[in-house]
Design a protein around this motif. Structure first.
Motif, short mmCIF file in Angstrom:
data_model
loop_
_atom_site.label_atom_id
_atom_site.label_comp_id
_atom_site.label_asym_id
_atom_site.label_seq_id
_atom_site.Cartn_x
_atom_site.Cartn_y
_atom_site.Cartn_z
N TYR A 1 56.79 53.20 -10.54
CA TYR A 1 56.11 51.97 -10.12
C TYR A 1 56.37 50.84 -11.11
CZ TYR A 1 52.61 48.71 -8.45
OH TYR A 1 52.01 47.58 -7.97
N LYS B 1 62.77 43.53 -0.98
CA LYS B 1 63.91 42.95 -0.26
C LYS B 1 64.96 44.04 -0.14
CE LYS B 1 67.14 39.09 -0.47
NZ LYS B 1 67.66 38.00 -1.31
N GLY C 1 63.63 49.00 4.35
CA GLY C 1 62.39 49.68 3.97
C GLY C 1 61.35 48.69 3.47
N ASN D 1 56.38 49.71 -3.41
CA ASN D 1 54.93 49.71 -3.55
C ASN D 1 54.45 50.91 -4.37
OD1 ASN D 1 54.68 51.93 -1.85
ND2 ASN D 1 54.09 50.75 -0.06
N GLY E 1 57.23 40.16 7.01
CA GLY E 1 56.17 40.19 6.00
C GLY E 1 55.28 38.95 6.09
N LEU F 1 59.14 31.65 9.18
CA LEU F 1 60.18 31.73 10.22
C LEU F 1 59.70 31.08 11.51
CD1 LEU F 1 61.60 35.26 9.46
CD2 LEU F 1 62.98 33.21 9.72
N PHE G 1 48.96 41.92 -4.37
CA PHE G 1 50.12 42.12 -3.48
C PHE G 1 49.70 42.59 -2.08
CE2 PHE G 1 51.97 43.71 -7.74
CZ PHE G 1 52.22 42.42 -8.17
#
Ligand code: FAD
Length: 571
Positions: A53, A84, A87, A93, A278, A285, A507
Motif C-alpha cells: 500500500y 490510472k 483495474g 487501493n 471515477g 467528461l 480518497f
C-alpha cells in the motif's frame, strides 16, 4: 480502429467499468469496448504486493488529482489519489472489503431512488464476491477471523478473504478485550459486511489467498475473460468527450478518443456510452460533452447540449488522520493485522444526545452555508433534506460515525481514523475545453464544524483505547501527535492545528453525478441514465447519493453489478 462500431462503449476500465463490460459481454452477440487511459499492471509489484500500500502513489499509475487550496483547513491543497491503469483505483487501493450499514443504502431509496435499498443491493454484493472461506485455511485458526456465510457470495469473480499472513498471536483477542473494557464498550461484530457495521471486527480484503497477491477489478473481471471476441479493451487511450447524433434528442453515437499514438479519432457506439471514469472524472467528461451548468460550460466555449447544473456538484469525501504509539513489543511487519472498530455516535461522543440536538438545530444553517459556498446550484432546501436524512442515520439508526483502524508495525502501533459521514460538500468542474487539463476539485474539507468535531472525538477515543487494558499495558508513549503537541485533556482548539494541518483526503470521493430525482439535483435516474439523454449512463462512485461507512470499492462493485442487470433489461 477509427471506423469500428461497438454496441456499448465503457469509458474507464476501472473498478466499475470492468464489471459492467464483463457482464454485458456475457451476451455473445453484444460487442463491448472499454477505453482506458492507463495500461496493464498485471505484473506490477507495486500493485500485486499485498503489503505494498502506497508504493504506487506518485508513480505513473496514480492520477494524483490536486484539489484547490482548502480554505477551511489551513489553506493547503490536497492530493486525491486514483488509479490510472486497467483495474482503476482497485489496483492501488488499500484492499479493504467493507460494505455499508444497511440503513445507509436504504436511505438511497428514501431520498427518491426507487428500487435501490440494502435488500436489493445485497444480492449484487454477493454476486460479485468469491469469499475464500477462512475455515478451510488452518493458518487462520485462532486468528480471531469470523464471518457469517449468509451475507457472502462464494462463486463470484472477485476474490475476497483474509491473508495467509494473518497475525495469529492473540493481539486481535486482546484488542477485543480492550474494547469491552471501555466505559462505553464497543462490542465484537462477527461480520461487519452483514449490513450492521457497528463494533470491532477483523475485516476481509480483496486478495488471492493462495497466491498472496492483490485481487483487483482487472484480475477478477477482465483477464480470465480476455479471450471473449466481443470484448475489446483499448489501453493508453484517453476519452475526450461523447459525440452526439444529429437531431434534437441527446443521443450519444460515440466517443472521441486520443489513441496511444497521439492520434485523435471517434469510435462509434450503436447502443450506449457508459461512463465509469471515477467520481473526479466522469462529471468532467459530461461537461466536456456539453452536459452541465451552462454558466460553467460557456466559460470554456462549450455549447450546452443538456442543461443539468448539478453535474459535478455535491462532492463528498472524508478526512483521514492518524495517531501513533510506541509498542513495548516488536512486531513482524510481514504479518497482516486488519482490525477495525466502528463506534456509533453514542459510543464516540460522550454527550451524544446533546450534540445531536445541537446539530439538528444547526442543520438549516449548515444547508444554507453549503448551498451558498457552492453557488446555490443545489438548493439549500434540498441539501437540508439530505442532511436531515444523514442526521437520522447517525442519531436514530445508529450508523458508525467513525472508522478506526489499528495496526502494529515494528515498535509502534498506528491508528488511522476518519469521521465516516462528514456533512461538507464541494464540487468538481472542468477548467478548460482541453480534455487533458486538470479539473477544479474543491471538496471543502472541514467546512462544517461537526466534521471537525467527529475528527477530534475520534482522536480522543483512540487515546482512550490506548489507555485501556490490556492494550494500555502493551503500548508506550504516544508518538503522533504526542502529548507535547496536543496535551492530555486538550480542548478542540488545541487539536485543530494537528487535525487540520496533518489530515489527508481519505480518497473516497462520491456524489458528483448523483443518482437522485432530477428536481432535487440528480444527474442520473434510477437506471443510472443521465437526465435528458437517451443512452448515456454513469455507473461509478459518482452516482452514490450518500457516503457509506465502509470503504467504497465493495459498494462500487455491487452498484456496477446491478447496473449491468439494468442495462441488460433484467431489472
Ligand atoms: P476507478 O476504479 O478509479 O476507475 C476509473 C477508471 O477510469 C480508471 O481506470 C481511470 O484510469 C479511467 N479514466 C479516467 N479518466 C479517463 C479518460 N478520460 N479516458 C479513459 N479512461 C479514463 N476502497 C475500498 O473499498 N477499500 C480500500 O482499501 C480503499 N483504499 C483506497 C486507497 C486509495 C489510495 C484510493 C485512491 C482509494 C481507495 N479506496 C478504497 C476507494 C476505491 O478503491 C474507489 O472508490 C473505487 O475503486 C472507485 O471505483 P470507480 O469505478 O468509481 O473508479
Amino acid at each position: 480502429k477509427s471506423d469500428s462500431t461497438y454496441d456499448y462503449i465503457v469509458v474507464g476500465g476501472g473498478t466499475s467499468g470492468l464489471v459492467v463490460a464483463n457482464r454485458l459481454s456475457e451476451q455473445k452477440h453484444t460487442t463491448v469496448l472499454v477505453i482506458e487511459a492507463g495500461g496493464s499492471v498485471y505484473n506490477n509489484p507495486n500493485v500485486t504486493d499485498t503489503f505494498g500500500y502506497g508504493k504506487a502513489f506518485g508513480t505513473d499509475i496514480d492520477w494524483a488529482y490536486k484539489t484547490t487550496d482548502q480554505e477551511y483547513a489551513g489553506g493547503s491543497p490536497q492530493i486525491v489519489r486514483a488509479g490510472k491503469a486497467l483495474g482503476g483505483t482497485s489496483t492501488i487501493n488499500g484492499l479493504v472489503y467493507l460494505r455499508a450499514q444497511a440503513a445507509q443504502i436504504d436511505a438511497w431509496e428514501a431520498v427518491g431512488n426507487k428500487g435501490w435499498n440494502w435488500k436489493t443491493l445485497l444480492p449484487y454484493f454477493k454476486k460479485g464476491e468469491q469469499l475464500q472461506d477462512p475455515t478451510k485455511y488452518p493458518v487462520l485458526d485462532g486468528s480471531g477471523v469470523t464471518f457469517d456465510p449468509a451475507y457472502h457470495g462464494f462463486t463470484g469473480p472477485l476474490k475476497v478473504g483474509w491473508p495467509s499472513t494473518q497475525l495469529n498471536d492473540g493481539l486481535a483477542q486482546k484488542l477485543n478485550v480492550t474494547y469491552q473494557n471501555l466505559d462505553v464498550p464497543v462490542q465484537f461484530n462477527n461480520d461487519p459486511n452483514s449490513g450492521d457495521m457497528v463494533g470491532y471486527s477483523l475485516y476481509p480484503k480483496t486478495l488471492d489467498y493462495e497466491l498472496n497477491i492483490r485481487e483487483d477489478a482487472a484480475r477478477a473481471y477482465y483477464y480470465p475473460y480476455q479471450n471473449r471476441t466481443n470484448l475489446h479493451v483499448w489501453l493508453n487511450t484517453h476519452a475526450n468527450k461523447i459525440t452526439w447524433k444529429d437531431g434534437h434528442e441527446a443521443t450519444a453515437d460515440g466517443v472521441e478518443v486520443t489513441l496511444s499514438n497521439g492520434k485523435t479519432t471517434v469510435v462509434k457506439a450503436a447502443r450506449e456510452v457508459i461512463l465509469a471514469a471515477g467520481a473526479l472524472k466522469s462529471p468532467v467528461l459530461l461537461e466536456l460533452s456539453g452536459i452541465g451548468n451552462p454558466d460553467v460550460l460557456s466559460k470554456y466555449g462549450i455549447a450546452t447540449k443538456i442543461n443539468l447544473p448539478t453535474v459535478g456538484e455535491n462532492l463528498q469525501d472524508q478526512m483521514n488522520n492518524g495517531l501513533q504509539f510506541e509498542s513495548k513489543k516488536s512486531h513482524d511487519d510481514n504479518k497482516s493485522t486488519d482490525y477495525v472498530s466502528y463506534p456509533s455516535a453514542a459510543q464516540l461522543f460522550p454527550n451524544s444526545t446533546a450534540l445531536g440536538a445541537d446539530l439538528l438545530r444547526k442543520l438549516p444553517a449548515y444547508a444554507a452555508q453549503v448551498a451558498s459556498a457552492n453557488g446555490n446550484i443545489t438548493k439549500a432546501s434540498d441539501i437540508y433534506r439530505f442532511f436531515k436524512i444523514q442526521w437520522d442515520l447517525i442519531f436514530k439508526d445508529g450508523i458508525p460515525v467513525a472508522e478506526i483502524l489499528l495496526s502494529p508495525s515494528g515498535n509502534t502501533y498506528s491508528s488511522e481514523y476518519w469521521g465516516s459521514v462528514p456533512f461538507s460538500r464541494g464540487s468538481v468542474h472542468l477548467s478548460s475545453a482541453d480534455p487533458t487539463a486538470a479539473a477544479i476539485i474543491d471538496p471543502k474539507y472541514f467546512m462544517l464544524d461537526f466534521d471537525f468535531e467527529a475528527q477530534v472525538q475520534a482522536a480522543r477515543f483512540i487515546r482512550k483505547v490506548f489507555s485501556t487494558e490490556p492494550l494500555g499495558d502493551m503500548a508506550g508513549a504516544e508518538i503522533v501527535p504526542g502529548l507535547s503537541t496536543v496535551p492530555a485533556g486538550a480542548d478542540d482548539e488545541d487539536w485543530a492545528d494537528f487535525i487540520k494541518g496533518k489530515y489527508r483526503s481519505n480518497f473516497h470521493p462520491i456524489t458528483t453525478a448523483a443518482m437522485l430525482p432530477k428536481e432535487i439535483g440528480g444527474v442520473v435516474d434510477t437506471s443510472l441514465k443521465v437526465y435528458g439523454t437517451s443512452n448515456v449512463r454513469v455507473v461509478d462512485a459518482s452516482v452514490m447519493p450518500f457516503q457509506v461507512c465502509g470503504h467504497l470499492q465493495s459498494t462500487v462493485y455491487a452498484v456496477a453489478e446491478r447496473a449491468a442487470d439494468i442495462i441488460k433489461g433484467r431489472l
